[in-house]
Design an enzyme around this catalytic site. Structure first.
Site: not given
Length: 291
Positions: A142, A165, A234, A237, A260, A269
């Site tokens: 990210r 995150k 992004h 990514r 994730h 994806y």
């Protein structure tokens, strides 16, 4: 005191909401009164609220805006139950429609390689940019993770520690092209470096890059190279994720690479990969198309 005035006083005093938030929530409250029509607010049921949501959908409101309005209505009824004698909060069990996940626009392997290979890395900031974008594509970072990377996060075994995150730490591999680009950048970093700065990527003043600066630089390079399909960090990514999944077929490993929390986030994806599979199938399979 009427219900609207009570709500406004509550948001101004007890909740100390900003003027913009107060304006938005009061507008949502007035909208609810309009949608309920002849039904008194104190008699509104769960069925009535769901009917209001259906009306919003018919008017073209998206899932995000409906969720915001439900949040305002829920807060309003919660106050009225507490202070105005309402018997129940009819919004408590009503949920907004599920928002559709938009698939990222795919970037081909050739397009990603063409962009990275054509960055004119002949001065310090260009060397930095090449290293940043090679790393973003190599390791699926990210933009916040890219600017948050410190020099000490590069590991002797060729990996990078990433703080993602929720302050979750993960370790990602770094490809040879990214390693080479970083090695070319590091002498320039030493020249620019200000005392005490730990960031891997520095601005011209020797301080940590901002996410906005990273976005502006990739927009600059997109213009310089005449790219019709503009890139942003992004998308690099996304490109890393889809190309890695296409090559490996390993959804769980892709999840670990991207950081994730839920594999559901990674599954978008698989849709991109299926689109590629469908296109190849249509071209290659003898029974894909009628003669």
């Amino acid at each position: 005191m009427d219900a609207l005035a009570r709500f406004e006083r509550y948001m101004t005093g007890e909740r100390a909401k900003s003027p913009a938030t107060r304006t938005a929530y009061l507008a949502d409250a007035r909208l609810l009164l309009e949608l309920l029509g002849a039904t008194p607010l104190e008699q509104a049921s769960v069925r009535d609220i769901r009917a209001c949501v259906r009306q919003l959908r018919q008017r073209g409101h998206d899932a995000r805006s409906i969720a915001r309005r439900l949040s305002a209505w829920r807060a309003w009824f919660k106050l009225l139950v507490r202070d105005a004698g309402f018997s129940a909060n009819p919004v408590d069990t009503v949920r907004a429609p599920r928002a559709e996940k938009k698939l990222p626009r795919p970037v081909s392997v050739d397009a990603a390689a063409g962009f990275l290979d054509n960055l004119d890395a002949n001065e310090p900031l260009a060397l930095r940019d090449r290293a940043m974008y090679e790393l973003a594509y190599s390791s699926g970072l990210r933009v916040s993770e890219l600017v948050g990377a410190n020099l000490g996060d590069l590991q002797p075994d060729g990996t990078l520690r990433v703080l993602g995150k929720g302050s979750k730490l993960r370790v990602v591999p770094v490809g040879q092209a990214a390693h080479a680009a970083i090695a070319n950048w590091l002498p320039c970093r030493t020249v620019l470096l200000q005392a005490g700065e730990q960031a891997l990527f520095l601005n011209r003043y020797g301080r940590r890059m901002t996410t906005r600066a990273v976005q502006q630089r990739i927009a600059h390079w997109s213009d310089q190279l005449g790219l019709g399909d503009k890139l942003h960090p992004h998308r690099l990514r996304h490109a890393c994720a889809s190309h890695f999944l296409q090559g490996s077929g390993d959804l769980r490993a892709t999840q670990e690479l991207l950081g994730h929390a839920s594999i559901a986030s990674t599954q978008i994806y698989t849709h991109l990969d299926f689109e590629r599979l469908s296109a190849v199938y249509d071209q290659a399979h003898p029974r894909a198309k009628g003669k």
